[in-house]
Design an enzyme around this catalytic site. Structure first.
Site, PDB file in Angstrom:
ATOM      1  CB  SER A   1      -0.905  -0.097   1.319  1.00  0.00           C
ATOM      2  OG  SER A   1      -1.511   1.138   1.499  1.00  0.00           O
TER       3      SER A   1
ATOM      4  CE1 TYR B   1      -3.876  -2.123   4.911  1.00  0.00           C
ATOM      5  CE2 TYR B   1      -3.429   0.088   4.479  1.00  0.00           C
ATOM      6  CZ  TYR B   1      -3.760  -1.252   3.939  1.00  0.00           C
ATOM      7  OH  TYR B   1      -3.761  -1.155   2.601  1.00  0.00           O
TER       8      TYR B   1
END
Length: 267
Positions: A157, A171
């Protein structure tokens, strides 16, 4: 002058190859699975949602090109990951491409962020990536050939490259860790003729992003130089490139697939 003995025209060459996509029934994983099936590959889809895996496999088989099979597994449980690798080994003698896509998120204010969030998110997003990759490495090695190594593609990401505005501490940390794990694997497994690369994905339509896009969709698009969120062709195409002869010499790379949002100045 050096002349290659290989064909001068590059083709994807994915027909008949075996691919495992974790989290391949929904969101980005579903987009990736369809890209491989459309190009004639045999794709195994795995996640803990057995019904979704079976439905995705049925829909992909209806395309009439490659093949899709479901092997459900709960990646929070190591025993399930082990069973997945064993089942795949019973069905296939080799694995050409492993796409580590399964992931989770957890958002909460800093002062209230729970310890269990890190345990849960890092287990799925980072720890199990290593576990599964380790378990299927023998199958990957059997698939490698001269100038055509087996491939590992880790779905990271842009939040592992930049600091996100949302309070998703576990995350962001897990994805940054995944990016570096991918590089470490590239070094170790490259010597076994297996490449490891990462796609640092930006905003795409998915269950994980649904609430964020609903609340901040226009703002997110405004922060992307290309002015839009990603499409299935964007992420699937990047995977197909890395899996094809064209991507055979790429190893240890982290490629942003984000329309340029990671490099856009906020001021």
């Amino acid at each position: 002058m050096f002349q290659s003995r290989e064909p001068r025209l590059i083709e994807l060459g994915l027909r008949g190859k075996v691919v495992l996509v974790t989290g391949g029934a929904k969101g980005i994983g579903r987009m990736i699975s369809e890209g491989y099936v459309t190009n004639g590959a045999t794709v195994y889809i795995s996640s803990r949602d057995a019904k979704a895996c079976e439905q995705a496999a049925s829909e992909l088989n209806a395309l009439g090109k490659g093949k899709a099979h479901a092997i459900p597994a709960n990646f929070y449980k190591y025993e399930d990951v082990k069973k997945l690798a064993e089942e795949l080994g019973k069905r296939e003698s080799k694995l050409h491409v492993l796409v580590n896509n399964s992931g989770s998120n957890w958002g909460a204010p800093y002062d209230e962020y729970p310890s269990e969030a890190f345990t849960r998110v890092l287990t799925l997003n980072l720890h199990r990536v290593f576990d599964l990759t380790q378990l299927v490495t023998p199958l990957l090695e059997k698939a490698s050939a001269p100038n055509d190594p087996a491939r590992i593609i880790n779905i990271g990401s842009i939040d592992g490259l930049r600091v996100p505005s949302l309070e998703t501490f576990a995350y962001s940390s897990s994805k940054a860790g995944l990016h570096h794990l991918s590089r470490v694997l590239a070094n170790h497994l490259g010597k076994r003729n297996v490449t490891s690369n990462t796609l640092a994905c930006g905003p795409f339509e998915s269950k994980m992003m649904a609430a964020t896009l609903k609340s901040f969709g226009e703002s997110i698009k405004a922060g992307v130089p290309l002015g839009r969120i990603g499409t299935p062709q964007d992420v699937a195409g990047a995977c197909l490139f890395l899996s094809s002869r064209a991507g055979a010499y790429i190893n240890g790379a982290t490629i942003p697939v984000d329309g340029g949002s990671a490099i856009a100045a906020k001021l």
